[in-house]
Write a protein that holds these residues in place. Structure first.
Motif, short mmCIF file in Angstrom:
data_model
loop_
_atom_site.label_atom_id
_atom_site.label_comp_id
_atom_site.label_asym_id
_atom_site.label_seq_id
_atom_site.Cartn_x
_atom_site.Cartn_y
_atom_site.Cartn_z
N ASP A 61 0.84 -1.20 0.00
CA ASP A 61 0.00 0.00 0.00
C ASP A 61 0.88 1.26 0.00
OD1 ASP A 61 -2.32 -1.60 0.19
OD2 ASP A 61 -2.21 -1.59 2.39
N ALA A 62 1.90 1.25 0.84
CA ALA A 62 2.82 2.38 0.92
C ALA A 62 3.62 2.50 -0.37
CB ALA A 62 3.75 2.22 2.12
N GLU A 63 4.03 1.37 -0.92
CA GLU A 63 4.78 1.37 -2.18
C GLU A 63 3.96 2.04 -3.29
OE1 GLU A 63 7.23 -1.86 -4.80
OE2 GLU A 63 5.18 -2.41 -4.25
N ALA A 64 2.69 1.69 -3.38
CA ALA A 64 1.82 2.25 -4.42
C ALA A 64 1.61 3.75 -4.23
CB ALA A 64 0.48 1.53 -4.43
N ALA A 65 1.45 4.17 -2.99
CA ALA A 65 1.19 5.59 -2.70
C ALA A 65 2.45 6.45 -2.85
CB ALA A 65 0.63 5.74 -1.29
N LEU A 66 3.59 5.91 -2.45
CA LEU A 66 4.82 6.69 -2.41
C LEU A 66 5.72 6.52 -3.63
CD1 LEU A 66 5.75 6.02 1.31
CD2 LEU A 66 4.86 8.15 0.35
N HIS A 67 5.46 5.46 -4.41
CA HIS A 67 6.34 5.12 -5.54
C HIS A 67 7.77 4.88 -5.08
CE1 HIS A 67 2.96 6.14 -8.07
NE2 HIS A 67 2.87 7.31 -7.45
N ILE A 68 7.88 4.23 -3.92
CA ILE A 68 9.17 3.78 -3.38
C ILE A 68 9.08 2.27 -3.31
CG2 ILE A 68 10.72 3.79 -1.39
CD1 ILE A 68 9.56 6.53 -0.63
N ARG A 69 10.09 1.59 -3.85
CA ARG A 69 10.07 0.12 -3.87
C ARG A 69 9.86 -0.46 -2.48
NH1 ARG A 69 15.19 -1.43 -7.72
NH2 ARG A 69 14.44 -0.35 -9.58
N SER A 70 9.06 -1.51 -2.44
CA SER A 70 8.79 -2.17 -1.16
C SER A 70 10.08 -2.69 -0.52
CB SER A 70 7.78 -3.29 -1.32
OG SER A 70 8.25 -4.28 -2.21
N THR A 71 11.04 -3.05 -1.35
CA THR A 71 12.35 -3.51 -0.83
C THR A 71 12.97 -2.42 0.04
OG1 THR A 71 12.70 -4.82 -2.82
CG2 THR A 71 14.64 -4.33 -1.49
N TYR A 72 12.88 -1.18 -0.40
CA TYR A 72 13.46 -0.06 0.35
C TYR A 72 12.64 0.25 1.60
CZ TYR A 72 16.30 0.71 -3.84
OH TYR A 72 17.15 0.56 -4.90
N LEU A 73 11.32 0.17 1.49
CA LEU A 73 10.46 0.42 2.65
C LEU A 73 10.69 -0.65 3.72
CD1 LEU A 73 7.16 1.43 0.81
CD2 LEU A 73 8.85 2.94 1.87
N GLU A 74 10.84 -1.88 3.28
CA GLU A 74 11.13 -2.96 4.23
C GLU A 74 12.50 -2.76 4.86
OE1 GLU A 74 10.53 -6.30 1.65
OE2 GLU A 74 8.36 -6.32 1.99
#
Length: 95
Positions: free
Chosen positions: A21-34
């Motif tokens: 959800d955050a990846e879609a909203a922020l356009h930051i890869r989930s790998t980086y968010l994790e």
């Protein structure tokens, strides 16, 4: 005190959001968010990106992005500038 990653993860979970959800909203890869949530900054290509990702992710979650970046800077031994509030001018008595 919770780490930056713990704070981000707990707030995301509290809001009932998935990393995707955050990846879609922020356009930051989930790998980086994790990686942020795991406090594993080495996976992110550069300190400037780390700070930007922290700020954006925190803000997205309703947290104070600047405060989170300042916490990261302190953790890394960087200087954090504290703004000085101007004081009211002192009125001089001309006698």
């Amino acid at each position: 005190m919770a780490t930056i990653g713990e704070t981000l993860r707990l707030e995301r979970q509290r809001k009932g959001l998935k990393v995707k959800d955050a990846e879609a909203a922020l356009h930051i890869r989930s790998t980086y968010l994790e990686a942020l949530e795991e406090d594993d900054y080495e996976l992110i290509p550069g300190d400037v990106y780390v700070k930007g990702f922290i700020r954006n992710y925190a803000t997205f979650l309703g947290l104070d992005g600047k405060q989170m970046v300042d916490h990261y800077k302190i953790q890394r031994g960087e200087r954090v500038l504290v703004p000085v509030k101007p004081t009211a001018a002192v009125k001089q008595n001309n006698s």
